[in-house]
Write an enzyme that holds these catalytic residues in place. Structure first.
Site, PDB file in Angstrom:
ATOM      1  N   SER A 136       0.868  -1.184   0.000  1.00 44.34           N
ATOM      2  CA  SER A 136       0.000   0.000   0.000  1.00 44.34           C
ATOM      3  C   SER A 136       0.902   1.230   0.000  1.00 44.34           C
ATOM      4  O   SER A 136       2.055   1.161   0.448  1.00 44.34           O
ATOM      5  CB  SER A 136      -0.863   0.000   1.265  1.00 44.34           C
ATOM      6  OG  SER A 136      -1.512   1.241   1.430  1.00 44.34           O
ATOM      7  N   TYR A 149      -2.723  -0.938  10.306  1.00 40.62           N
ATOM      8  CA  TYR A 149      -2.687  -1.383   8.909  1.00 40.62           C
ATOM      9  C   TYR A 149      -1.435  -0.823   8.231  1.00 40.62           C
ATOM     10  O   TYR A 149      -0.709  -1.547   7.543  1.00 40.62           O
ATOM     11  CB  TYR A 149      -3.954  -0.895   8.186  1.00 40.62           C
ATOM     12  CG  TYR A 149      -3.969  -1.125   6.688  1.00 40.62           C
ATOM     13  CD1 TYR A 149      -4.303  -2.368   6.159  1.00 40.62           C
ATOM     14  CD2 TYR A 149      -3.674  -0.088   5.791  1.00 40.62           C
ATOM     15  CE1 TYR A 149      -4.328  -2.576   4.781  1.00 40.62           C
ATOM     16  CE2 TYR A 149      -3.702  -0.290   4.421  1.00 40.62           C
ATOM     17  CZ  TYR A 149      -4.032  -1.537   3.920  1.00 40.62           C
ATOM     18  OH  TYR A 149      -4.056  -1.740   2.559  1.00 40.62           O
TER      19      TYR A 149
HETATM   20  N1  LIG Z   1      -8.832  -0.910  -1.367  1.00 39.65           N
HETATM   21  C1  LIG Z   1      -7.804  -0.108  -1.117  1.00 39.65           C
HETATM   22  O1  LIG Z   1      -7.972   1.109  -0.992  1.00 39.65           O
HETATM   23  C2  LIG Z   1      -6.405  -0.671  -1.037  1.00 39.65           C
HETATM   24  C3  LIG Z   1      -5.336   0.247  -1.062  1.00 39.65           C
HETATM   25  C4  LIG Z   1      -4.034  -0.230  -0.946  1.00 39.65           C
HETATM   26  C5  LIG Z   1      -3.798  -1.585  -0.838  1.00 39.65           C
HETATM   27  N2  LIG Z   1      -4.864  -2.459  -0.823  1.00 39.65           N
HETATM   28  C6  LIG Z   1      -4.551  -3.878  -0.652  1.00 39.65           C
HETATM   29  O2  LIG Z   1      -5.042  -4.622  -1.760  1.00 39.65           O
HETATM   30  C7  LIG Z   1      -5.388  -5.945  -1.327  1.00 39.65           C
HETATM   31  C8  LIG Z   1      -6.804  -6.267  -1.748  1.00 39.65           C
HETATM   32  O3  LIG Z   1      -7.664  -5.350  -1.085  1.00 39.65           O
HETATM   33  P1  LIG Z   1      -9.167  -5.050  -1.544  1.00 39.65           P
HETATM   34  O4  LIG Z   1      -9.292  -3.589  -1.613  1.00 39.65           O
HETATM   35  O5  LIG Z   1      -9.540  -5.879  -2.701  1.00 39.65           O
HETATM   36  O6  LIG Z   1      -9.916  -5.515  -0.211  1.00 39.65           O
HETATM   37  P2  LIG Z   1     -11.291  -6.288   0.029  1.00 39.65           P
HETATM   38  O7  LIG Z   1     -12.269  -5.949  -1.013  1.00 39.65           O
HETATM   39  O8  LIG Z   1     -11.613  -6.041   1.459  1.00 39.65           O
HETATM   40  O9  LIG Z   1     -10.857  -7.817  -0.167  1.00 39.65           O
HETATM   41  C9  LIG Z   1      -9.954  -8.410   0.706  1.00 39.65           C
HETATM   42  C10 LIG Z   1      -9.754  -9.853   0.281  1.00 39.65           C
HETATM   43  O10 LIG Z   1      -8.791 -10.450   1.171  1.00 39.65           O
HETATM   44  C11 LIG Z   1      -9.388 -11.639   1.671  1.00 39.65           C
HETATM   45  N3  LIG Z   1      -8.845 -12.041   2.964  1.00 39.65           N
HETATM   46  C12 LIG Z   1      -8.872 -11.372   4.148  1.00 39.65           C
HETATM   47  N4  LIG Z   1      -8.311 -12.114   5.118  1.00 39.65           N
HETATM   48  C13 LIG Z   1      -7.897 -13.272   4.536  1.00 39.65           C
HETATM   49  C14 LIG Z   1      -7.256 -14.441   4.994  1.00 39.65           C
HETATM   50  N5  LIG Z   1      -6.903 -14.586   6.291  1.00 39.65           N
HETATM   51  N6  LIG Z   1      -6.982 -15.422   4.103  1.00 39.65           N
HETATM   52  C15 LIG Z   1      -7.341 -15.310   2.804  1.00 39.65           C
HETATM   53  N7  LIG Z   1      -7.982 -14.246   2.309  1.00 39.65           N
HETATM   54  C16 LIG Z   1      -8.246 -13.239   3.169  1.00 39.65           C
HETATM   55  C17 LIG Z   1     -10.886 -11.346   1.749  1.00 39.65           C
HETATM   56  O11 LIG Z   1     -11.599 -12.554   1.885  1.00 39.65           O
HETATM   57  P3  LIG Z   1     -13.060 -12.609   2.626  1.00 39.65           P
HETATM   58  O12 LIG Z   1     -14.066 -12.240   1.574  1.00 39.65           O
HETATM   59  O13 LIG Z   1     -13.143 -14.024   3.085  1.00 39.65           O
HETATM   60  O14 LIG Z   1     -13.011 -11.614   3.752  1.00 39.65           O
HETATM   61  C18 LIG Z   1     -11.058 -10.664   0.398  1.00 39.65           C
HETATM   62  O15 LIG Z   1     -11.101 -11.607  -0.634  1.00 39.65           O
HETATM   63  C19 LIG Z   1      -5.177  -5.959   0.191  1.00 39.65           C
HETATM   64  O16 LIG Z   1      -3.919  -6.520   0.499  1.00 39.65           O
HETATM   65  C20 LIG Z   1      -5.221  -4.498   0.548  1.00 39.65           C
HETATM   66  O17 LIG Z   1      -4.543  -4.213   1.761  1.00 39.65           O
HETATM   67  C21 LIG Z   1      -6.148  -2.031  -0.934  1.00 39.65           C
END
Ligand SMILES: NC(=O)c1ccc[n+]([C@@H]2O[C@H](COP(=O)([O-])OP(=O)(O)OC[C@H]3O[C@@H](n4cnc5c(N)ncnc54)[C@H](OP(=O)(O)O)[C@@H]3O)[C@@H](O)[C@H]2O)c1
Length: 245
Positions: A136, A149
């Site tokens: 991130s 985080y």
């Molecule tokens: N959205 C943002 O603004 C943003 C910005 C920077 C970085 N990121 C990073 O990008 C990545 C994806 O984020 P996103 O925005 O797509 O978030 P999201 O929509 O909340 O999705 C998170 C995903 O991670 C899964 N997950 C959580 N805990 C887990 C575990 N213990 N084992 C396996 N899967 C798990 C969730 O599964 P469940 O459905 O089972 O909960 C879901 O599929 C993350 O690493 C996040 O930190 C996101």
């Protein structure tokens, strides 16, 4: 490396950025994509778009036995995408309970570390391949609304650098991805302009194809990264104004 013909595994593939990465891999001709999720049932509609190539696998990245089992099932992986992540919207001092900080560290740091340890030998056997870690822009500057985080993503960035050095000799490309706010469930309560998850997926596959190590996939991330180079203290203070409510 070429995306066409590659064999990829994506964690947290049931929604958000992970789902977009699977769709992009499918559309760019990956030979097989292991789409993994804690609840394998949540992958049904994604798998249905190409059941020949998208293989569902149950995987919680904090379960080390499950991680090792996944590496045995998906031995042919050439591109590992560590996308799974959690975010607790709290400050460091909002609570005395260590559970929130622990949860982010368990998934974002220790989960990613377990995945890399399990899959690095498979990537070596398959010619090197690539690892992609979803860090991130908060890896580089603490967002007080997302305090622990940010700390877990700083750890993820350090992990990315370390394994890049350790895996250089086996020819594994290690890509760090540093997004700003992206329009997914994770950021739904974060009041800021958000880029679409498809943009992150495109940037990731372009980086793997071109051998690029650091990816700033959206305007906010690129702007903050530039600010951290030109005015690190000013940028820290600007981001530090986003205090928890
Ligand atoms: N959205 C943002 O603004 C943003 C910005 C920077 C970085 N990121 C990073 O990008 C990545 C994806 O984020 P996103 O925005 O797509 O978030 P999201 O929509 O909340 O999705 C998170 C995903 O991670 C899964 N997950 C959580 N805990 C887990 C575990 N213990 N084992 C396996 N899967 C798990 C969730 O599964 P469940 O459905 O089972 O909960 C879901 O599929 C993350 O690493 C996040 O930190 C996101």
């Amino acid at each position: 490396m070429k995306i066409e013909g590659s064999v990829a595994l994506v964690t947290g593939a049931n929604r958000g950025i992970g789902k977009s990465i699977v769709e992009a891999l499918r559309d760019r001709g990956a030979a097989r994509i292991y789409a993994t999720a804690r609840d394998v049932g949540a992958l049904a509609s994604l798998v249905a778009t190409d059941p020949e190539r998208i293989v569902p696998l149950a995987l919680d990245v904090t379960d080390r036995a499950a991680v090792r089992a996944a590496a045995e099932k998906a031995k042919d992986v050439t591109v590992l995408v560590n996308n799974a992540g959690t975010a607790q919207f709290t400050g460091f001092l909002s609570t005395d309970d260590p559970a929130a900080a622990q949860a982010d560290m368990d998934v974002n740091y220790f989960g990613t570390l377990s995945m890399i340890r399990a899959f690095a030998p498979k990537l070596k056997a398959n010619g090197g391949g690539a690892i992609v870690n979803l860090a991130s822009i908060a890896s580089f500057v603490n967002f007080p609304v997302l305090a622990s985080y940010s700390a877990s993503k700083a750890a993820n960035h350090s992990l990315t650098q370390g394994v890049r050095a350790e895996l250089k000799a086996q020819g594994t490309l290690v890509v760090g991805v540093y997004p700003g706010p992206i329009d997914t469930d994770m950021a739904k309560d974060f009041d800021a302009p958000k880029a679409p998850p498809e943009q992150v997926a495109t940037a990731i596959l372009d980086a793997v194809a071109s051998g690029t190590e650091d990816v700033f996939p959206d305007e906010t991330a690129a702007g903050l990264h530039a600010g951290l180079q030109s005015d690190p203290k000013g940028t820290e203070q600007q981001v530090g104004e986003m205090l928890p409510g």
